[in-house]
Design a protein around this motif. Structure first.
Motif, short mmCIF file in Angstrom:
data_model
loop_
_atom_site.label_atom_id
_atom_site.label_comp_id
_atom_site.label_asym_id
_atom_site.label_seq_id
_atom_site.Cartn_x
_atom_site.Cartn_y
_atom_site.Cartn_z
N ASN A 114 0.74 -1.23 -0.01
CA ASN A 114 0.16 -0.02 0.07
C ASN A 114 0.91 1.39 0.04
OD1 ASN A 114 0.81 0.52 2.67
ND2 ASN A 114 -0.65 -1.26 3.42
N TYR A 115 0.18 2.40 -0.06
CA TYR A 115 1.09 3.60 -0.25
C TYR A 115 1.86 3.86 0.93
CZ TYR A 115 2.56 8.28 -0.79
OH TYR A 115 3.19 9.50 -0.99
N LEU A 118 4.87 1.57 1.02
CA LEU A 118 5.99 1.77 -0.05
C LEU A 118 6.65 3.05 0.19
CD1 LEU A 118 3.64 0.77 -3.17
CD2 LEU A 118 5.92 -0.19 -2.58
N ASN A 119 5.95 4.04 0.81
CA ASN A 119 6.40 5.30 1.01
C ASN A 119 7.61 5.33 2.16
OD1 ASN A 119 6.88 8.15 -0.02
ND2 ASN A 119 5.67 8.75 2.25
#
Length: 253
Positions: A114-115, A118-119
């Protein structure tokens, strides 16, 4: 001989046709085997137990996975892992006592891609962490029989955003194939790889110097895969049993 697992030996929880008997035939012929899997969702113990339930007994030293290669890499480089992997795989990395340097380790995280996750991995890379990819497969055959996105798409996203290239530890890394052969009395030029992935299994093995790589029409194979990557397969065969017949026919000539 090197054998892929998912799509070659089994699909989901079901062995491919004749897999157990074929593997026993290879053992009876005295051929040394290594099972080389890019699976990064399941821990080693689960894979070995899954095979045993299918009547296929595999010793721990016969199974090579990217997670095992990653643990060795982290220890050798004295790194602490920042994991972006499936929760089931996290235990494989327990007990690592690295130094102050960190390494982002990316596997098939499934819903964990998910964002936010990943971030976090992206920011670790910006802060100087090493970048380790367990695999860079494009797709895998999912439980519903359809192809799904595999780790490679998410590794590529992090590579694009960070401007950093990963160290790839699973197939198609040449080191992965060669490490599988390291404790076998078999030069790479005499080894055969059997897989359902024309890019990772077959072209990767041939680039690593293996003498032959056979592509099976099971698992993730789709018509035309044999022409999509270079080098092309040594042979295209129906399944593991047919690959074994190909090998025995060459050995007798």
């Amino acid at each position: 001989m090197l054998l892929d697992l998912l799509g070659v030996v089994y699909d989901g929880d079901t062995p491919t046709t004749g897999a157990a008997d074929t593997i026993q035939r290879l053992r009876d012929a005295g051929l040394p085997l290594r099972f080389v899997s890019n699976t990064t969702r399941s821990p080693r113990g689960k894979i070995i137990a899954q095979l045993a339930a299918m009547g296929i007994n595999v010793a721990d030293e016969e199974l090579l996975t990217p997670a095992r290669a990653a643990v060795e890499w982290l220890r050798n480089h004295d790194r602490q892992p920042h994991l972006l992997v499936h929760p089931d795989l996290e235990a494989e990395f327990s007990g690592l006592q690295g130094g102050n340097r960190r390494a982002v380790v990316v596997g098939d995280a499934g819903e964990g891609f998910n964002y936010a996750n990943l971030n976090r991995a992206f920011r670790e890379l910006l802060a100087g962490a090493d970048f380790v990819a367990l695999a860079v497969n494009r797709t895998f055959k999912d439980a519903d029989g359809q192809l799904s996105l595999d780790t490679g798409a998410f590794v590529t996203a992090l590579e694009f955003a960070s401007g950093r290239s990963p160290v790839v530890l699973g197939k198609p890394s040449p080191d992965f194939f060669l490490s599988a052969l390291a404790d076998l009395d078999c030069p790479a030029a005499d080894a055969v790889m059997i897989g359902d992935d024309a890019e990772g299994d077959v072209a990767g093995a041939l680039r690593a110097g293996l003498g032959a790589a056979l592509l099976v029409r099971t698992g993730k194979y789709r018509p035309g895969d044999e022409t999509r990557f270079d080098p092309a397969p040594t042979a295209l065969v129906d399944d593991l049993a047919a690959a074994t017949e190909w090998i025995f026919s060459r050995a007798s000539t």
